[in-house]
Design a protein around this motif. Structure first.
Motif, PDB file in Angstrom:
ATOM      1  N   ALA A 144      61.746  36.108  11.663  1.00 18.67           N
ATOM      2  CA  ALA A 144      60.630  37.002  11.331  1.00 18.67           C
ATOM      3  C   ALA A 144      59.341  36.224  11.121  1.00 18.67           C
ATOM      4  CB  ALA A 144      60.974  37.812  10.079  1.00 18.67           C
ATOM      5  N   ILE A 145      59.442  35.042  10.505  1.00 17.72           N
ATOM      6  CA  ILE A 145      58.250  34.218  10.303  1.00 17.72           C
ATOM      7  C   ILE A 145      57.678  33.775  11.649  1.00 17.72           C
ATOM      8  CG2 ILE A 145      57.455  31.975   9.445  1.00 17.72           C
ATOM      9  CD1 ILE A 145      59.327  32.329   7.072  1.00 17.72           C
ATOM     10  N   GLN A 146      58.561  33.370  12.578  1.00 19.33           N
ATOM     11  CA  GLN A 146      58.090  32.963  13.903  1.00 19.33           C
ATOM     12  C   GLN A 146      57.447  34.127  14.649  1.00 19.33           C
ATOM     13  OE1 GLN A 146      57.966  29.860  15.092  1.00 19.33           O
ATOM     14  NE2 GLN A 146      58.767  29.175  13.118  1.00 19.33           N
ATOM     15  N   VAL A 147      58.081  35.307  14.554  1.00 16.80           N
ATOM     16  CA  VAL A 147      57.503  36.491  15.203  1.00 16.80           C
ATOM     17  C   VAL A 147      56.160  36.834  14.587  1.00 16.80           C
ATOM     18  CG1 VAL A 147      57.815  38.974  15.573  1.00 16.80           C
ATOM     19  CG2 VAL A 147      59.734  37.422  15.909  1.00 16.80           C
ATOM     20  N   ASN A 148      56.085  36.730  13.263  1.00 19.74           N
ATOM     21  CA  ASN A 148      54.825  37.042  12.581  1.00 19.74           C
ATOM     22  C   ASN A 148      53.715  36.077  12.999  1.00 19.74           C
ATOM     23  OD1 ASN A 148      53.878  38.877  10.207  1.00 19.74           O
ATOM     24  ND2 ASN A 148      53.039  36.861   9.737  1.00 19.74           N
ATOM     25  N   LEU A 149      54.063  34.786  13.093  1.00 13.03           N
ATOM     26  CA  LEU A 149      53.077  33.802  13.542  1.00 13.03           C
ATOM     27  C   LEU A 149      52.656  34.072  14.988  1.00 13.03           C
ATOM     28  CD1 LEU A 149      54.561  30.530  11.993  1.00 13.03           C
ATOM     29  CD2 LEU A 149      52.584  31.832  11.198  1.00 13.03           C
ATOM     30  N   SER A 150      53.611  34.518  15.810  1.00  9.57           N
ATOM     31  CA  SER A 150      53.270  34.870  17.190  1.00  9.57           C
ATOM     32  C   SER A 150      52.318  36.059  17.226  1.00  9.57           C
ATOM     33  CB  SER A 150      54.546  35.192  17.974  1.00  9.57           C
ATOM     34  OG  SER A 150      55.405  34.073  18.036  1.00  9.57           O
ATOM     35  N   MET A 151      52.547  37.030  16.332  1.00  8.05           N
ATOM     36  CA  MET A 151      51.658  38.186  16.264  1.00  8.05           C
ATOM     37  C   MET A 151      50.257  37.765  15.834  1.00  8.05           C
ATOM     38  SD  MET A 151      53.284  40.776  17.320  1.00  8.05           S
ATOM     39  CE  MET A 151      52.038  41.975  16.864  1.00  8.05           C
ATOM     40  N   VAL A 152      50.182  36.802  14.912  1.00  3.92           N
ATOM     41  CA  VAL A 152      48.873  36.290  14.492  1.00  3.92           C
ATOM     42  C   VAL A 152      48.163  35.643  15.683  1.00  3.92           C
ATOM     43  CG1 VAL A 152      47.711  34.579  13.052  1.00  3.92           C
ATOM     44  CG2 VAL A 152      49.557  35.964  12.092  1.00  3.92           C
TER      45      VAL A 152
END
Length: 324
Positions: A248-256
């Protein structure tokens, strides 16, 4: 504070007794004493040490507290440390951390609960409802206490999973990236607290049902195996949640990164529009004597029309491409 002091014989409760009568009852065959305390004072621990002959190192650990979960043997006795986590229905429950110290001998069990308001009355009631199992003595009581503590971990795991699902639903919400990262890291920190309560206890509990089982636990090995199975399930759930949090952290960073890219594209598109205006204005603003169409009556209107038309066409193309 002394909660209760009860003597049992052959799996049946005999009576509540004062601490001063402990020594005469534990000397009787088939009897054992179960003492429960909450936030015990050093004086109370010293008194119980004299009555039961508790190992001084174990008493010192109980007096200072803040021990990692463990199962230690001191001769024919055991000293067990369990961490207490109380669930309030949210993942924040992990911050409410208590401790249970248990001294177990052939004819006694002393439980000392610290920094926790929730007691273990239901454990005593359960044991007294099962006199056939209570005949196994303090070993079965130790199992019942460990089983109750481990069962309290499951609602905490459920709270973690609910919290994580809520965060995952907000990851793709525009503008929620910073808040999601903060919540994910907070959840990861609280999960680490639970991991530190489970992993050492899993290692210690495994000693009570396999290999050289302590004499106190003979007759209750299969029950301790059940505790280990529950701890294995919780440990697996913790690992799965940690992996999901990392994803989820990686996905969130990708969204950023994607959101930043969208902003850059918008800025580039608007910069291109202004660049066209600047280019035309720069060309016609040159102060040369022989300029094309310099004396043309409709030159000003035509220049504005050309600029507006070019910008409009670029705006249309950028809009169609999703840059604006």
């Amino acid at each position: 504070m002394l909660i209760n002091c009860v003597v049992y014989e052959d799996g049946t409760k005999l009576a509540d007794i004062p601490v001063s009568e402990i020594r005469e009852h534990i000397s009787l065959p088939g009897c054992f004493v179960w003492v429960a305390l909450q936030d015990a004072t050093p004086e109370e621990l010293d008194e119980l040490q004299r009555e039961f002959g508790l190992h001084p190192l174990a008493v010192e650990d109980a007096r200072h507290g803040h021990q990692r979960p463990k199962v230690e043997e001191y001769g024919a006795s055991l000293f067990v440390v369990l961490q207490l986590l109380e669930s309030s229905g949210t993942a924040d429950a992990v911050s409410r951390l208590g401790e249970l110290n248990v001294f177990v001998g052939k004819n006694y069990l002393v439980s000392v609960r610290n920094h926790s308001e929730r007691g273990f009355l239901e454990v005593r009631e359960r044991c007294e409802r099962e006199p056939g199992l209570l005949r196994n003595g303090p070993g079965f009581v130790l199992y019942a206490l460990m089983d109750a503590v481990v069962d309290r971990y499951f609602p905490v795991i459920d709270a973690f999973e609910v919290e994580l699902e809520t965060i995952e639903q907000q990851i793709f919400t525009q503008g929620a990236a910073r808040a999601s990262i903060k919540r994910l890291y907070g959840l990861k920190q609280r999960l680490t607290v639970l991991k530190h309560a489970i992993a050492p206890l899993l290692e210690g509990a495994a000693k009570l049902h396999g290999g050289r089982v302590p004499q106190i636990c003979l007759g209750s090995q299969e029950y301790f195996r059940d505790v280990v199975d529950h701890l294995d399930r919780i440990n697996a759930s913790i690992d799965a949640i940690r992996d999901t949090i990392a994803t989820a952290i990686q996905v969130n960073l990708s969204m950023v990164t994607i959101e930043d890219g969208e902003v850059v594209k918008r800025l580039a598109a608007w910069a291109s529009l202004f660049a066209v205006c600047t280019a035309f204005a720069g060309i016609w603003g040159m102060n040369f004597e022989h300029m094309p169409e310099l004396k043309w009556r409709y030159g000003y209107a035509a220049a504005l029309t050309l600029i507006a038309g070019t910008c409009g066409y670029l705006y249309y193309r950028f809009r169609k491409a999703g840059w604006l």
